[in-house]
Design a protein around this motif. Structure first.
Motif, PDB file in Angstrom:
ATOM      1  N   ASN A 133      61.022  59.869 -88.073  1.00  0.00           N
ATOM      2  CA  ASN A 133      60.012  59.856 -87.390  1.00  0.00           C
ATOM      3  C   ASN A 133      58.851  59.295 -87.932  1.00  0.00           C
ATOM      4  O   ASN A 133      58.380  60.216 -88.913  1.00  0.00           O
ATOM      5  N   LYS A 134      58.151  58.266 -87.590  1.00  0.00           N
ATOM      6  CA  LYS A 134      56.869  57.806 -88.477  1.00  0.00           C
ATOM      7  C   LYS A 134      55.910  58.909 -88.236  1.00  0.00           C
ATOM      8  O   LYS A 134      55.157  58.852 -89.224  1.00  0.00           O
ATOM      9  N   ILE A 135      55.861  59.671 -87.092  1.00  0.00           N
ATOM     10  CA  ILE A 135      54.904  60.627 -87.016  1.00  0.00           C
ATOM     11  C   ILE A 135      54.811  61.847 -88.050  1.00  0.00           C
ATOM     12  O   ILE A 135      54.127  62.302 -88.883  1.00  0.00           O
ATOM     13  N   HIS A 171      49.687  49.729 -85.388  1.00  0.00           N
ATOM     14  CA  HIS A 171      50.415  50.518 -84.518  1.00  0.00           C
ATOM     15  C   HIS A 171      51.628  50.580 -84.920  1.00  0.00           C
ATOM     16  O   HIS A 171      52.407  49.686 -84.892  1.00  0.00           O
ATOM     17  N   LYS A 172      52.567  51.683 -85.060  1.00  0.00           N
ATOM     18  CA  LYS A 172      53.648  51.787 -85.519  1.00  0.00           C
ATOM     19  C   LYS A 172      54.623  52.881 -84.582  1.00  0.00           C
ATOM     20  O   LYS A 172      54.305  53.988 -84.500  1.00  0.00           O
ATOM     21  N   LEU A 173      55.662  52.462 -83.986  1.00  0.00           N
ATOM     22  CA  LEU A 173      56.629  53.465 -82.912  1.00  0.00           C
ATOM     23  C   LEU A 173      56.983  54.444 -83.812  1.00  0.00           C
ATOM     24  O   LEU A 173      57.673  54.172 -85.011  1.00  0.00           O
ATOM     25  N   ASP A 179      62.746  46.926 -89.911  1.00  0.00           N
ATOM     26  CA  ASP A 179      62.532  45.693 -90.188  1.00  0.00           C
ATOM     27  C   ASP A 179      61.162  45.038 -89.654  1.00  0.00           C
ATOM     28  O   ASP A 179      61.307  43.754 -89.310  1.00  0.00           O
ATOM     29  N   GLY A 180      60.017  45.524 -89.478  1.00  0.00           N
ATOM     30  CA  GLY A 180      58.895  45.034 -89.049  1.00  0.00           C
ATOM     31  C   GLY A 180      59.051  45.090 -87.350  1.00  0.00           C
ATOM     32  O   GLY A 180      57.637  44.965 -86.711  1.00  0.00           O
ATOM     33  N   ARG A 181      60.041  45.272 -86.554  1.00  0.00           N
ATOM     34  CA  ARG A 181      60.143  45.659 -85.422  1.00  0.00           C
ATOM     35  C   ARG A 181      59.383  46.854 -85.151  1.00  0.00           C
ATOM     36  O   ARG A 181      59.917  47.529 -85.783  1.00  0.00           O
ATOM     37  N   LEU A 202      48.995  55.172 -85.452  1.00  0.00           N
ATOM     38  CA  LEU A 202      48.028  54.455 -85.565  1.00  0.00           C
ATOM     39  C   LEU A 202      47.285  54.422 -86.809  1.00  0.00           C
ATOM     40  O   LEU A 202      46.634  55.551 -86.888  1.00  0.00           O
ATOM     41  N   GLU A 203      47.623  53.803 -87.719  1.00  0.00           N
ATOM     42  CA  GLU A 203      47.050  53.937 -88.978  1.00  0.00           C
ATOM     43  C   GLU A 203      46.040  52.662 -89.617  1.00  0.00           C
ATOM     44  O   GLU A 203      46.058  51.693 -89.056  1.00  0.00           O
ATOM     45  N   LYS A 204      44.978  53.246 -90.164  1.00  0.00           N
ATOM     46  CA  LYS A 204      43.962  52.129 -90.861  1.00  0.00           C
ATOM     47  C   LYS A 204      44.874  51.081 -91.437  1.00  0.00           C
ATOM     48  O   LYS A 204      45.667  51.260 -92.244  1.00  0.00           O
ATOM     49  N   MET A 205      44.295  50.142 -91.057  1.00  0.00           N
ATOM     50  CA  MET A 205      44.640  48.701 -91.881  1.00  0.00           C
ATOM     51  C   MET A 205      44.363  48.677 -93.386  1.00  0.00           C
ATOM     52  O   MET A 205      43.098  49.177 -93.543  1.00  0.00           O
ATOM     53  N   VAL A 206      45.281  48.819 -94.092  1.00  0.00           N
ATOM     54  CA  VAL A 206      44.874  48.611 -95.870  1.00  0.00           C
ATOM     55  C   VAL A 206      44.479  47.035 -96.052  1.00  0.00           C
ATOM     56  O   VAL A 206      45.451  46.270 -95.534  1.00  0.00           O
ATOM     57  N   GLN A 207      43.776  46.960 -96.775  1.00  0.00           N
ATOM     58  CA  GLN A 207      43.700  45.522 -97.374  1.00  0.00           C
ATOM     59  C   GLN A 207      44.575  45.414 -98.565  1.00  0.00           C
ATOM     60  O   GLN A 207      44.190  46.007 -99.588  1.00  0.00           O
ATOM     61  N   LYS A 210      48.692  44.405-103.279  1.00  0.00           N
ATOM     62  CA  LYS A 210      50.354  44.312-103.536  1.00  0.00           C
ATOM     63  C   LYS A 210      50.960  45.413-102.925  1.00  0.00           C
ATOM     64  O   LYS A 210      50.556  46.342-102.512  1.00  0.00           O
ATOM     65  N   GLU A 211      52.486  44.990-102.498  1.00  0.00           N
ATOM     66  CA  GLU A 211      53.240  45.839-102.027  1.00  0.00           C
ATOM     67  C   GLU A 211      54.192  46.095-102.894  1.00  0.00           C
ATOM     68  O   GLU A 211      54.824  45.317-103.517  1.00  0.00           O
ATOM     69  N   ILE A 212      54.513  47.231-103.130  1.00  0.00           N
ATOM     70  CA  ILE A 212      55.316  47.908-104.253  1.00  0.00           C
ATOM     71  C   ILE A 212      56.301  48.956-103.907  1.00  0.00           C
ATOM     72  O   ILE A 212      55.969  49.579-102.820  1.00  0.00           O
ATOM     73  N   VAL A 289      50.744  55.498 -99.824  1.00  0.00           N
ATOM     74  CA  VAL A 289      52.277  55.534 -99.590  1.00  0.00           C
ATOM     75  C   VAL A 289      52.447  54.778 -98.097  1.00  0.00           C
ATOM     76  O   VAL A 289      51.819  55.365 -97.309  1.00  0.00           O
ATOM     77  N   ASN A 290      53.246  53.745 -97.942  1.00  0.00           N
ATOM     78  CA  ASN A 290      53.476  53.146 -96.765  1.00  0.00           C
ATOM     79  C   ASN A 290      54.618  54.085 -95.961  1.00  0.00           C
ATOM     80  O   ASN A 290      54.101  54.544 -94.934  1.00  0.00           O
ATOM     81  N   GLU A 291      55.817  53.913 -96.634  1.00  0.00           N
ATOM     82  CA  GLU A 291      56.874  54.712 -95.986  1.00  0.00           C
ATOM     83  C   GLU A 291      57.844  54.947 -97.041  1.00  0.00           C
ATOM     84  O   GLU A 291      57.954  54.257 -98.086  1.00  0.00           O
ATOM     85  N   THR A 292      58.899  55.812 -96.656  1.00  0.00           N
ATOM     86  CA  THR A 292      60.013  55.876 -97.671  1.00  0.00           C
ATOM     87  C   THR A 292      61.226  55.841 -97.072  1.00  0.00           C
ATOM     88  O   THR A 292      61.188  56.164 -95.792  1.00  0.00           O
TER      89      THR A 292
HETATM   90  P1  ADP Z   1      59.196  48.748 -91.279  1.00  0.00           P
HETATM   91  O1  ADP Z   1      59.599  50.207 -91.378  1.00  0.00           O
HETATM   92  O2  ADP Z   1      59.553  48.151 -90.080  1.00  0.00           O
HETATM   93  O3  ADP Z   1      59.570  47.836 -92.438  1.00  0.00           O
HETATM   94  P2  ADP Z   1      56.431  48.988 -92.345  1.00  0.00           P
HETATM   95  O4  ADP Z   1      55.903  50.219 -92.075  1.00  0.00           O
HETATM   96  O5  ADP Z   1      57.038  48.755 -93.727  1.00  0.00           O
HETATM   97  O6  ADP Z   1      57.512  48.446 -91.168  1.00  0.00           O
HETATM   98  O7  ADP Z   1      55.556  47.643 -91.859  1.00  0.00           O
HETATM   99  C1  ADP Z   1      55.892  46.380 -92.134  1.00  0.00           C
HETATM  100  C2  ADP Z   1      54.675  45.513 -92.553  1.00  0.00           C
HETATM  101  O8  ADP Z   1      53.427  45.833 -91.996  1.00  0.00           O
HETATM  102  C3  ADP Z   1      54.325  46.222 -94.084  1.00  0.00           C
HETATM  103  O9  ADP Z   1      55.347  45.724 -95.045  1.00  0.00           O
HETATM  104  C4  ADP Z   1      52.936  45.581 -94.307  1.00  0.00           C
HETATM  105  O10 ADP Z   1      52.928  44.325 -94.757  1.00  0.00           O
HETATM  106  C5  ADP Z   1      52.415  45.788 -92.837  1.00  0.00           C
HETATM  107  N1  ADP Z   1      51.460  47.195 -92.738  1.00  0.00           N
HETATM  108  C6  ADP Z   1      52.289  48.224 -92.315  1.00  0.00           C
HETATM  109  N2  ADP Z   1      51.306  49.299 -92.165  1.00  0.00           N
HETATM  110  C7  ADP Z   1      50.136  48.530 -92.803  1.00  0.00           C
HETATM  111  C8  ADP Z   1      48.816  49.145 -92.943  1.00  0.00           C
HETATM  112  N3  ADP Z   1      48.555  50.489 -92.906  1.00  0.00           N
HETATM  113  N4  ADP Z   1      47.864  48.169 -93.497  1.00  0.00           N
HETATM  114  C9  ADP Z   1      47.973  46.986 -93.521  1.00  0.00           C
HETATM  115  N5  ADP Z   1      49.455  46.358 -93.342  1.00  0.00           N
HETATM  116  C10 ADP Z   1      50.435  47.217 -93.133  1.00  0.00           C
END
Ligand code: ADP
Length: 406
Positions: A133-135, A171-173, A179-181, A202-207, A210-212, A289-292
């Motif tokens: 659950n992303k929340i 915005h993320k469900l 996979d981006g949906r 709803l998370e702040k857009m990160v500039q 790099k994505e690692i 951290v974006n996600e794990t």
């Molecule tokens: P999924 O679980 O569907 O792969 P992600 O959470 O990884 O979804 O998000 C997909 C893509 O959206 C990321 O790889 C990134 O490029 C972009 N993204 C996600 N969150 C952010 C954020 N907070 N700021 C900027 N871009 C984001």
């Protein structure tokens, strides 16, 4: 499943128990005392896990509702069933020694019951519950002081519409995205209608500079091993991975920071298994951290050829109680995903494989999916080279050379 598919399935398999449809010719004798390990999900990750399993003394089981899925023909026992269904998962797991997942959307209540009854689960259901659950996942990072982009929770569109001041944001469900949906970029208030009318983050857009990704292995005893960081290069228009390179070239201090954060995430999840921690680095070298993912991950496919112990090999070592393998890389690698070409649907045809395979250190992985569709993950190609420029050059060349059409 369509009636036709099911009929096809029953022609190939015979029913053994209520919930188990097992392949006849690959049945293991009842007397076998090998560890019995099951995989929930039969996609390409399951397939690559099974390729690695072939080296170990283990009897493998797969649960999936598509009898023609990529993993169906590589396991000892295939069970037709829905990984989201309590009974299907419980009946499948009962009597196995251990279970793992290749996708998060599994019935976690069944896993909790199986765990209580002594089946070892990788990852632990408690860790899976946080991640699914992303929340809950974002709250976990917040509670554990793990750096992640600032966020708030919206239950529906009405709540989202009040947050114009928080934009630009993503915005993320909470559940069901993949996979981006289930991910929607919201740059301005005009784009708010594109958001989701369901519980979301709803998370702040990160500039993103790099994505690692960092893949971490954790044994039952809590020993950990990190794979070299992976640089994921995205196609911003399509929001899909363009190619990836490992090891990522990061300044040493930044790499330490990334690795320390990945370690902390996995330590706090408190579970054995394989974990892929995805991180963003902004232009000021801030790390979020974006996600794990609590499982083998598409960012780690290159480890099959490029590292001494691949992520798939490593998970078997963990589940079978062997020492962790070496995560060191043998050679730098790039991966190109083979996605179904736009405009083609139907039986898959692969163009350009001959030329690709004629290139030194190029390895083709076709996932065995009969039908291609636009954007469907049909395979990947790994390229090894000691020269970073050569890796990128070959990744681009192969991307244009190899096409999946119908
Ligand atoms: P999924 O679980 O569907 O792969 P992600 O959470 O990884 O979804 O998000 C997909 C893509 O959206 C990321 O790889 C990134 O490029 C972009 N993204 C996600 N969150 C952010 C954020 N907070 N700021 C900027 N871009 C984001």
């Amino acid at each position: 499943m369509t009636d036709q598919l099911f009929k096809k399935a029953t022609e190939y398999f015979f029913t053994k128990h209520d919930h188990q449809v097992t392949k006849d010719q690959h049945s293991t004798p009842e007397t076998s005392n090998l560890p019995r390990i099951g995989i929930l999900g039969g996609g390409q990750l399951g397939r690559m896990l099974l390729q690695a399993a072939a080296n170990y003394p283990v009897t493998s089981y797969v649960l999936e509702n598509d009898p023609e899925c990529p993993a169906a023909h590589l396991c000892h026992h295939f069970t037709l069933g829905d990984i989201r269904d309590f009974d299907a998962v419980y009946q499948f797991g009962k009597g196995l020694d251990a279970l793992t997942i290749e996708i998060e959307s599994v019935n976690e209540a069944a896993l909790e019951k199986l765990e209580a009854e002594g089946v070892r689960i990788y990852p632990k259901p408690a860790a899976l519950k946080i991640i699914k659950n992303k929340i809950a996942q974002k709250q976990f990072y917040q509670q554990h002081e793990i750096p992640t982009s600032e966020f708030l929770i919206t239950q529906n569109k009405a709540e989202l519409n009040l947050q114009a001041g928080f934009l630009p944001a993503v915005h993320k469900l909470a559940t069901g995205g993949f996979d981006g949906r289930g991910v929607q970029l919201l740059n301005t208030a005009e784009e708010l209608p594109l958001g989701f009318d369901a519980p979301s983050v709803l998370e702040k857009m990160v500039q993103i500079h790099k994505e690692i990704a960092v893949i971490v292995a954790v044994s039952d005893q809590g020993d950990t091993a990190l794979y070299p960081a992976i640089d994921m290069v995205f196609d911003n228009r399509l929001n899909v991975l363009e190619y990836q390179v490992a090891p990522a070239l990061l300044p040493e201090k930044l790499l330490w920071k990334v690795e320390a954060i990945a370690r902390k995430v996995v330590k706090d999840l408190n579970s054995p298994g394989i974990f892929a921690v995805e991180l963003f680095i902004d232009p000021n070298n801030n790390v979020f951290v974006n996600e794990t993912a609590p499982r083998v991950h598409n960012s780690g496919h290159h480890t099959i050829e490029a590292n001494y112990s691949s992520q798939f090999d490593m998970l078997w070592r963990i589940m079978l109680g062997y020492p962790l393998g070496s995560t060191r890389h043998i050679m730098p690698a790039a991966i190109v995903n083979l996605l179904g070409e736009t405009g083609f649907s139907g039986p898959a045809v692969y163009e350009g494989l001959n030329e690709a395979l004629g290139t030194e250190h190029v390895f083709v992985h076709i996932y065995g999916k009969k039908e291609t569709r636009p954007g469907r993950k049909m395979g990947h190609i790994t390229i090894l080279s000691n020269e970073k420029q050569e890796l990128i050059h070959q990744a681009n060349r192969i991307k244009h050379l190899v096409k999946v059409i119908s």
